[in-house]
Structures are given as structure tokens and as C-alpha cells.
Design a protein around this motif. Structure first.
Motif, PDB file in Angstrom:
ATOM      1  N   PHE A  15      37.480  40.167  44.527  1.00 49.84           N
ATOM      2  CA  PHE A  15      38.842  40.642  44.354  1.00 49.84           C
ATOM      3  C   PHE A  15      39.227  41.646  45.438  1.00 49.84           C
ATOM      4  N   ASN A  32      32.610  36.500  39.807  1.00 50.62           N
ATOM      5  CA  ASN A  32      33.524  37.636  39.887  1.00 50.62           C
ATOM      6  C   ASN A  32      34.592  37.625  38.800  1.00 50.62           C
ATOM      7  N   CYS A  39      41.980  34.952  34.991  1.00 49.20           N
ATOM      8  CA  CYS A  39      41.210  36.110  35.434  1.00 49.20           C
ATOM      9  C   CYS A  39      40.728  36.837  34.184  1.00 49.20           C
ATOM     10  N   ALA A  85      44.294  29.699  37.564  1.00 47.71           N
ATOM     11  CA  ALA A  85      43.198  30.647  37.355  1.00 47.71           C
ATOM     12  C   ALA A  85      43.426  31.460  36.099  1.00 47.71           C
ATOM     13  N   TRP A 139      38.827  39.815  36.853  1.00 47.12           N
ATOM     14  CA  TRP A 139      38.550  39.529  38.265  1.00 47.12           C
ATOM     15  C   TRP A 139      38.210  40.849  38.954  1.00 47.12           C
ATOM     16  N   THR A 189      33.210  31.589  37.988  1.00 52.37           N
ATOM     17  CA  THR A 189      32.804  32.364  39.156  1.00 52.37           C
ATOM     18  C   THR A 189      32.129  33.655  38.709  1.00 52.37           C
ATOM     19  N   ARG A 214      36.477  35.008  37.359  1.00 57.34           N
ATOM     20  CA  ARG A 214      37.590  34.058  37.280  1.00 57.34           C
ATOM     21  C   ARG A 214      37.124  32.721  36.735  1.00 57.34           C
TER      22      ARG A 214
END
Length: 576
Positions: A333, A318, A347, A345, A350, A316, A320
Motif C-alpha cells: 500500500f 498485504n 481491501c 478489490a 490493505w 494477497t 487485499r
């Protein structure tokens, strides 16, 4: 934040005096210095007032092409075509700005009037509208800004020295710019403060604006004068010769952080700090934008937190890494509990990132590791630059390395199993373990005033602009407590020399941004943190327009073999 303050009056006076004969002076006007003194007539502004039918005395072309000699003005900082609005909207929004009729927004924000007023004055060639001593809703201290409309259809917006602190203190959205309106295409934000180093041109795009999000990185046009001139192509050339500094290079402080997460055999992880890394073979750009994602085939099977075995990983924008079976979850987030049931997940960092206009996300894989890189991506609606990497291995372990992590908002780093009750956060720097639990994370709560001990960047930035006869304050932030010496180098040449090849770590860049004719020493506080240099600028009008380059530095043997840490560079210009 505790600051120390240093003087360097004589040194800077000598430096500027030496430079003045060889550098051309320009007509620089900024902040209070350019606010017109003949304000004209008070319009009796009240809260949410619409002041209609002001006569310019000359034809003026709005961004939508409409020619008018009469304008309406709102008490909340917009100028519109006559009769196009029925009230003064106090809720700035970029969608509303673009969808409603054509408008100029010197500063669209929620304003109140206790002792202040809106003034109007017109001559045969220009009209001045002044929002004098208005108070931002929820604030207590007045501010002033102006718009000047001219008979050639150019216009200027001018802001006094009080404006930024009041807007930020009130925690309100605001909009500055121009639009043809009527459902205009959104060209995205323009960072107006960059135009101190030269004009920007919107080409054929008549909408040019900047949206300041409440709680963002701050209203950065304090003491600014922005000039808009029709460019002949339907858009505008935007410029400013204000006293101002603009960041020119990124920090190459090497005291960053990296962590290894190793499965402990019970469903949890052991975390240990490792030497920071940045692999340069980052693979192709995935082309991700805001709240975006891309599925990538893994070169090996990998066990996610919680035990899910995957052969494809969802990356992703962002920060993750997710199991694709969890669904489309490229969400930004909010807090640690938001999205912790999204499935397994990692992170990596994130954060609410936006790679739409700058930065990129990359993936590269081979039989020994899969590498994901988030490179030079700003947080949403911000100007910072964040870079970090995740390195996944066939045994289920993974590394996270933070090259540049200058957070302005909250973030989470770590793992979530994706179901059950979330555990409490932990400090990853303390080598934690999470026996029996796949949830192991650190929450960096920047909004609540938390500080991150992960990849603290060394930063140079302005506290006040460099104006003749004034005090120019420069801050260096992120000074490590182990630094032996710290200071700011100031010179007239931007060397732009990459010191990266001299350093053992593979870095995106390590730029020396100034020739450093002047060294301004800083006092290092106990525990490091921040330090300010206060530099008196001589009261000599001939210095107006002189450009200089500044860069913070530290001497610290723990940084690298050069014992040198460099902050970002800053280009400044002396103004009246």
C-alpha cells in the motif's frame, strides 16, 4: 498526544526492596553509564571523512575471518578493514552493507561534525572508538555512541540517551551490526532490543544486523549496550544486560471493530457495524511472504465490487482480495489512489505487511462462507502484530473484523470497483452507503498524524528505561473513554495465564502477563487516549539486574463480561 503523569515512588521502592534479597543482582551497564571516559585522541573528523590506519595494538578478527591490527573508521559510523573503502558513504543501505568489504557498523547513519569529533584510544587489550557529539544530518542536537574492540575479537556497541530522538527526528535510514561483506547472504533483520531477556546466537551466519527504516517504528536501542562474542561456529552471540523492557504478550482489549458490507442493488454497498468476531477454524497456512499472493477456489460464486462474478479469489499478503483476472498485483500500500485501477478489490486491511519471518495468511471455505485470515503479521520492517479476518458470503455481502490493528503506517479498508474516478473516503464507523458506486473505503493516514478508530489496541510501552536512580516512565495507550479505572500492574512473576476461555468471543489469546504485586493507578483523561506513570527507581546498586513484569489494564464494563481489558505485557530489567 496529551499525556497525564503519575508518581508511584514509595510503592516501587518498597516492591524492589522486597525483591532485592531474593533475586540475584547482575552487572548491568547501560547508556551513558558505560560510555568510556578516556576517549583518547580526536581524529579531526569532518563530513564524510575516512579515518585510515588506526593501530589497535593487537590482532582482531573481522566477520569475514580477516585478522588485522589496523582499522579504518568512517565519520558516518562504520569500522572497516584497512584500505577497503575510499570514502565515507552517507547513505545506509542493507544491500550495500552486505555487498561491500567486511565491516562493523556501530551506527551507520549520515552524521555531521560541528563541535563534535571521532576519538580513538587503544590499550594492549582493547580499543575504543567514540563518535562524540556528532549531529545527524538535518538535526541540531548532538549524540554520542561508541565501539569497543577487544583482543579476543569480541566487540560492543554503546549508545547514549540522546540518540533515538535525533535519528527519528532527522527521518534517516540507519544500520547497526556486523557482516563479512563481499556479497554476503542476507539473513534478514535481527531485532537487537530483544536480547535484554537473554542472548541471541546467529549460528553459522556471520552477518547479524538491524536496519532501521526512516519513519519506521523508531530507533529502539537508546541507552543500550550490545555485546558481540564469536560463537565458534562462524557467527556471533549477541547479548545486552541493559535496563530495558520488551513486549511479551499481545493486547486482548475486546473493543475492536467489525463491519458488514451489503450490496444495495445499485452497484454500491451499505455498511453497518457488527459485533467483532474471530473464527478459530482458519484453514491452512497459505505460506505467503512479502508482496505475495495465492489463488483460492471459492466454495460458491461471488460477486466482486464492480459486478465481476468469480469462482476463484486472489488472496494477497498485504490484505487485499482480488479478481485473478486482474493479474499479479500483490503490491504494498502507498496511498488510496495507488492501485485503485487494479481491478475489483476488497481491501480487508490493505497495509504494507511482511509475513516472511512472522505471521501467516489462511483460507477456509464451506458452502456458507469463505474465510480469509491475516494473523499476527507485522508491518514491513516493524515489530507490531496485526490480525484481521474477511468473511465472504454467497449473496455478495462480506464482513471485515479487526482483532488487532495497531497501525504505524497508512492503510485502506473497503472496496474498489477497479475503474473510473475514485470517490472520496468515508468513515466506516458512520454506517455509510455508496449508492451506484462500488468504491467505498476509509483511508487511515497514520503518516500524516491521523488516528484510527478501528480496533484501537490497548498498549503498554516504555518511554524511558528503568535505571537505578532514574525515572521509569511507562505509557498505556488506547485507553477507551468509557474506562472507569486504568493502571499498570507490576510484579516479579510472568503468569502467562490465558483468560480467553472466560470470555465469550473466540480470541487468539488474552494473556495475563504479571502477578501484579504493585498496582500503579493512571489518570484517565477526558476522551481516553494515553496516560503515563512516572516511577522513581531507588538509587540502590543492589537492584541492578532485577527483572519484573508490567502490564496495562482498564476496568470497563463495555469491554466484556469481565469488564477487563488487558494491554500487552512488558518484561523489564533494572539497569545502572
Amino acid at each position: 498526544m496529551t499525556l497525564s503523569r503519575n508518581g508511584a515512588t514509595a510503592s516501587l521502592a518498597l516492591l524492589l526492596a522486597l525483591a532485592a534479597p531474593s533475586l540475584p543482582a547482575q552487572s548491568i551497564s547501560c547508556g551513558d553509564a558505560v560510555l568510556a571516559t578516556n576517549l583518547g585522541t580526536a581524529q579531526g573528523a569532518t563530513d564524510e571523512a575516512l579515518i585510515a590506519g588506526l593501530s589497535l595494538g593487537f590482532p582482531f578478527t573481522f566477520p569475514d575471518g580477516t585478522v588485522t591490527s589496523t582499522i579504518d573508521v568512517t565519520s558516518n559510523g562504520r569500522i572497516t578493514l584497512p584500505g577497503s573503502l575510499t570514502s565515507s558513504d552517507f547513505t545506509p543501505d542493507r544491500g550495500t552493507f552486505l555487498s561491500e568489504p567486511s565491516a562493523l557498523a556501530p551506527l551507520w547513519v549520515d552524521l555531521d561534525y560541528v563541535t563534535g569529533d571521532v576519538f580513538f584510544n587503544a590499550t594492549p587489550t582493547e580499543a575504543v572508538i567514540t563518535w562524540q557529539d556528532a549531529v545527524v544530518f538535518g538535526g541540531t542536537n548532538p549524540l554520542t555512541f561508541q565501539a569497543i574492540l577487544r583482543s579476543d575479537s569480541s566487540f560492543s556497541f554503546i549508545y547514549d540517551s540522546r540518540i533515538g530522538a535525533e535519528i527519528e527526528g532527522a527521518f534517516l535510514d540507519s544500520v547497526i551490526g556486523a557482516t563479512p561483506g563481499n556479497a554476503a547472504t542476507d539473513p534478514g533483520d535481527t531485532d537487537f532490543d530483544l536480547f535484554v531477556n537473554g542472548p541471541g546466537d546467529s549460528g553459522t551466519e556471520p552477518s547479524v544486523y538491524e536496519f532501521f527504516l526512516a519513519g519506521g517504528d523508531g530507533f529502539d536501542l537508546t541507552g543500550f549496550a550490545l555485546d558481540f562474542e564469536p560463537n565458534g561456529n562462524g557467527g556471533y552471540t549477541v547479548s545486552s544486560d541493559c535496563a530495558r523492557g520488551a513486549a511479551t504478550s499481545t493486547s486482548c482489549t475486546l473493543q475492536n471493530d467489525a463491519f458488514r458490507f451489503t450490496p444495495d442493488g445499485t452497484g454500491g454497498y451499505d455498511v453497518a457495524e457488527i459485533p467483532p468476531f474471530f473464527e478459530s477454524n482458519i484453514g491452512p497456512d497459505l505460506g505467503l511472504t512479502d508482496e505475495d499472493e495465492s489463488d483460492q477456489a471459492m466454495p460458491f460464486s461471488f460477486v466482486m465490487p464492480g459486478g465481476a462474478l468469480i469462482n476463484t479469489i486472489r488472496v494477497t499478503s498485504n490484505g487485499r482480495l482480488l479478481d485473478p483476472a486482474s493479474g499479479s498485483l500483490a503490491r504494498f500500500f502507498v496511498d488510496p489512489t495507488f492501485g485503485f485501477q487494479d481491478g475489483p478489490a476488497i481491501c480487508a486491511g490493505w497495509v504494507d505487511l511482511d509475513a516472511t519471518n512472522r505471521g501467516s495468511v489462511h483460507f477456509d471455505g464451506n458452502a456458507t462462507r469463505a474465510l480469509v485470515t491475516w494473523q499476527d503479521i507485522p508491518e514491513f520492517d516493524e515489530d507490531n502484530s496485526i490480525t484481521f479476518q474477511a468473511r465472504l458470503f454467497p449473496d455478495g455481502s462480506f464482513d471485515l473484523s479487526f482483532v488487532s490493528f495497531p497501525l504505524l503506517f497508512d492503510a485502506v479498508i473497503g472496496t474498489f470497483g477497479g475503474s473510473g474516478t475514485i470517490s472520496s473516503e468515508t468513515d466506516l464507523s458512520n454506517a455509510p452507503s455508496s449508492a451506484g458506486s462500488p468504491d467505498l473505503f476509509e483511508f487511515i493516514d497514520m503518516v500524516a498524524g491521523d488516528t484510527s478508530d478501528i480496533a484501537i489496541p490497548l498498549r503498554t510501552f516504555e518511554v524511558s528505561p528503568p535505571q537505578i536512580g532514574g525515572t521509569y516512565d511507562l505509557m498505556v495507550d488506547g485507553i477507551p473513554p468509557t474506562a472507569l479505572t486504568a493502571g499498570i500492574l507490576v510484579g516479579f512473576a510472568n503468569l502467562n495465564v490465558d483468560l480467553g476461555p472466560l470470555l465469550p468471543l473466540d480470541r487468539p489469546s488474552c494473556i495475563l502477563a504479571t502477578n501484579g504485586t504493585l498496582n500503579v493507578p493512571l489518570t484517565i483523561l477526558t476522551g481516553g487516549a494515553s496516560s503515563v506513570a512516572s516511577i522513581n527507581v531507588p538509587n540502590r546498586p543492589a537492584l541492578a539486574g532485577i527483572e519484573f513484569h508490567a502490564q496495562g489494564y482498564v476496568i470497563d464494563p463495555t469491554q466484556n463480561p469481565l469488564a477487563l481489558g488487558l494491554a500487552n505485557g512488558l518484561t523489564g530489567r533494572v539497569g545502572l
